[in-house]
Enzyme design. Sequence first.
Site, mmCIF file in Angstrom:
data_model
loop_
_atom_site.group_PDB
_atom_site.id
_atom_site.type_symbol
_atom_site.label_atom_id
_atom_site.label_comp_id
_atom_site.label_asym_id
_atom_site.label_seq_id
_atom_site.Cartn_x
_atom_site.Cartn_y
_atom_site.Cartn_z
ATOM 1 N N GLU A 153 0.831 -1.204 0.000
ATOM 2 C CA GLU A 153 0.000 0.000 0.000
ATOM 3 C C GLU A 153 0.870 1.260 0.000
ATOM 4 O O GLU A 153 1.636 1.474 0.944
ATOM 5 C CB GLU A 153 -0.884 0.005 1.267
ATOM 6 C CG GLU A 153 -1.734 1.249 1.384
ATOM 7 C CD GLU A 153 -2.614 1.250 2.626
ATOM 8 O OE1 GLU A 153 -2.357 0.461 3.554
ATOM 9 O OE2 GLU A 153 -3.562 2.044 2.654
ATOM 10 N N GLU A 159 3.278 9.870 6.998
ATOM 11 C CA GLU A 159 3.282 8.627 7.779
ATOM 12 C C GLU A 159 4.483 7.750 7.482
ATOM 13 O O GLU A 159 4.853 6.900 8.281
ATOM 14 C CB GLU A 159 1.992 7.833 7.515
ATOM 15 C CG GLU A 159 0.761 8.561 8.007
ATOM 16 C CD GLU A 159 -0.506 7.754 7.758
ATOM 17 O OE1 GLU A 159 -0.571 6.584 8.171
ATOM 18 O OE2 GLU A 159 -1.440 8.309 7.145
ATOM 19 N N GLU A 247 -11.705 2.595 5.472
ATOM 20 C CA GLU A 247 -10.704 2.807 6.531
ATOM 21 C C GLU A 247 -10.821 4.272 6.932
ATOM 22 O O GLU A 247 -10.177 5.151 6.370
ATOM 23 C CB GLU A 247 -9.307 2.483 5.995
ATOM 24 C CG GLU A 247 -8.249 2.510 7.086
ATOM 25 C CD GLU A 247 -6.877 2.196 6.528
ATOM 26 O OE1 GLU A 247 -6.239 1.281 7.037
ATOM 27 O OE2 GLU A 247 -6.454 2.872 5.563
HETATM 28 C C1 LER Z 1 -3.103 1.563 6.512
HETATM 29 O O1 LER Z 1 -3.997 0.959 5.635
HETATM 30 C C2 LER Z 1 -2.920 2.987 6.181
HETATM 31 O O2 LER Z 1 -3.615 3.506 5.358
HETATM 32 C C3 LER Z 1 -1.875 3.768 6.845
HETATM 33 O O3 LER Z 1 -2.259 5.083 6.934
HETATM 34 C C4 LER Z 1 -1.392 3.304 8.164
HETATM 35 O O4 LER Z 1 -1.015 2.007 8.177
HETATM 36 MN MN MN Z 2 -5.029 2.410 4.070
#
Ligand code: LER
Ligand code: MN
Length: 280
Positions: A153, A159, A247
Amino acid sequence: MAAVKLSLVVSIDDTAFDAVAVRGSWQDGIRMAAELGYDGVELAIRDPQQIDANAVARALRDARLHIPAVGTGQAFLKDGLSLSHQDEGIRARAIERMEAHIHLAARFGAAVIIGLLRGRISGNRAATASRLDASLHTLLPIAEREKVSILIEPINRYETDFLARIEDVLAVVDRMGSPALGVLADTFHMNIEETSIEQALRLAGQRLRLVHAADSNRLAPGWGHLDFASIVGTLRDIGYRGFLSAEILPRPDPLAATRQTIAHLRPLLGKAAHPKGGYA
Ligand code: LER
Ligand code: MN
């Protein structure tokens, strides 16, 4: 069932990661997802050894929910594991943890996500990338044997400093050349990093195997400024038949956020919302 299906991220453990709308009791999360009309749940799992896989499998079967994927981010956030770490011991433990996730995912018919578990750049980018490649060289034959997809991902720059854009991850997917490896696109991260979300999705094409859905501010779809009609239209154009997995932040509260997600996305998928009732 519509070609693109909806799932909800549910954490099995208590989590420090904020964009999980449902946490605390995973049993309640599964019940809530089923009653609101989701087709599946994506399970965030820190350590497969610490969960009662039979109980989770039973609950999901009873609720008739699919499991598109299991997430691994808490193994990074809570246990400090990383698949590209300079420290060989940390890397070995990350690989071991991923193996456990692959075996669990095989049982669920799910994919395994590499999000934050890819680690951060240490030393330099090329050395970090080749350590991640080496870890993948160990894991991909296992995933291929178990018929489990591993999905990397792209995550935004605030992050992580390693693999922020779809094209960065596609380069890894292409050089590994494994049918088990694919990309997970998250609309929240793409809104920050991509020139065009639609173009990035088209670039991923057949290598796209899962999509995380959140609006520009990580609230439920429809509560920010992303154009989900255009995003879903692009997914349809490229023949995507997987899950849109919510999410999202639990704001103003988990129930309102998970309900809004269904209310906004279901009509775009060409199927009316059929909440099974229960949550007043
Ligand atoms: C996880 O799916 C994600 O989007 C991140 O921001 C943190 O793991
Ligand atoms: Mn994510």
